[in-house]
Design a protein around this motif. Sequence first.
Motif, PDB file in Angstrom:
ATOM      1  N   ALA A  60       9.188   2.117   1.303  1.00 44.49           N
ATOM      2  CA  ALA A  60       9.581   2.189   2.701  1.00 44.49           C
ATOM      3  C   ALA A  60      10.602   1.119   3.053  1.00 44.49           C
ATOM      4  O   ALA A  60      11.249   1.210   4.099  1.00 44.49           O
ATOM      5  N   GLU A 103       0.828  -1.203   0.000  1.00 39.98           N
ATOM      6  CA  GLU A 103       0.000   0.000   0.000  1.00 39.98           C
ATOM      7  C   GLU A 103       0.863   1.253   0.000  1.00 39.98           C
ATOM      8  O   GLU A 103       2.039   1.211   0.388  1.00 39.98           O
ATOM      9  N   GLU A 104       0.271   2.340  -0.432  1.00 41.07           N
ATOM     10  CA  GLU A 104       1.001   3.603  -0.491  1.00 41.07           C
ATOM     11  C   GLU A 104       1.550   3.976   0.883  1.00 41.07           C
ATOM     12  O   GLU A 104       0.881   3.850   1.898  1.00 41.07           O
ATOM     13  N   GLY A 105       2.787   4.420   0.894  1.00 39.34           N
ATOM     14  CA  GLY A 105       3.443   4.782   2.140  1.00 39.34           C
ATOM     15  C   GLY A 105       4.148   3.618   2.812  1.00 39.34           C
ATOM     16  O   GLY A 105       4.935   3.830   3.732  1.00 39.34           O
ATOM     17  N   LYS A 106       3.843   2.392   2.359  1.00 36.73           N
ATOM     18  CA  LYS A 106       4.467   1.201   2.952  1.00 36.73           C
ATOM     19  C   LYS A 106       4.991   0.247   1.884  1.00 36.73           C
ATOM     20  O   LYS A 106       5.176  -0.937   2.138  1.00 36.73           O
ATOM     21  N   LYS A 107       5.185   0.762   0.696  1.00 38.34           N
ATOM     22  CA  LYS A 107       5.608  -0.107  -0.402  1.00 38.34           C
ATOM     23  C   LYS A 107       6.984  -0.721  -0.137  1.00 38.34           C
ATOM     24  O   LYS A 107       7.821  -0.126   0.545  1.00 38.34           O
ATOM     25  N   LYS A 165       8.374   5.546  -4.719  1.00 41.95           N
ATOM     26  CA  LYS A 165       8.717   5.741  -3.321  1.00 41.95           C
ATOM     27  C   LYS A 165       8.431   4.449  -2.566  1.00 41.95           C
ATOM     28  O   LYS A 165       7.340   3.886  -2.675  1.00 41.95           O
ATOM     29  N   ASP A 221      12.807   6.446   3.999  1.00 43.73           N
ATOM     30  CA  ASP A 221      12.166   7.162   2.901  1.00 43.73           C
ATOM     31  C   ASP A 221      13.020   6.932   1.660  1.00 43.73           C
ATOM     32  O   ASP A 221      13.945   7.693   1.371  1.00 43.73           O
TER      33      ASP A 221
END
Length: 209
Positions: free
Chosen positions: A197, A97-101, A195, A188
């Motif tokens: 994580a 998921e976005e922010g945790k890829k 992007k 990051d």
Amino acid sequence: MLKLSAALLALTALSNVAQAHEIWVERDGAGPARIYLGEPADALPPGGDPEFEKLKAPRIVPASSAAQARKAGYIEVAVPAGDVRVIDDTVFAPWGEEGKKEGVVYYARAGRADAKAALPWEIVPTAANGDSVVLMHDGKPVPAAKLTVISPDKWSKIVTTDAQGRVTLPVQGKGRYIVTTSQEETGDLTLGSAKVAKIYHIATLTFVR
């Protein structure tokens, strides 16, 4: 809910596949290099690993203009004599998921004549053709790293690098050995244009004794 669960299962499966797979290189003498994607501890299925089609164009280091020919389960490329190094960060697109890829980068080396590192992550012999190796990350040794040694008859043993990033491999008998390691980087981060994580850095060293 059912669709969401199926999507999560698919992402989990992709993560497991990406982490279980390695790229490794085999070379006999000064012949062409053979680049594989799969699970080196297991027998290669006829025609290659099911994920082999995702191995499109691994990058030779230093860069080479030699043509890459797809064979049954591996890519063959004629490269100059000496150790062969490969890097590929495009086999599996980042997942999650976005922010945790998460993503994966593969590094592979065949041969141990050169006691120097040329990849960001590399298992390097401490002396030419020696059984002692050091795991290097950007020119620095990595202590307490776990490496798996796979013998020619497919037994495997886990060894751990010391405070200087070194370990002596349990090499017995003749044949082709594969050494693998997986290291995680969090933060990051960027992989390609995505992007992420977390990045799994998976490195292999292959040599014939």
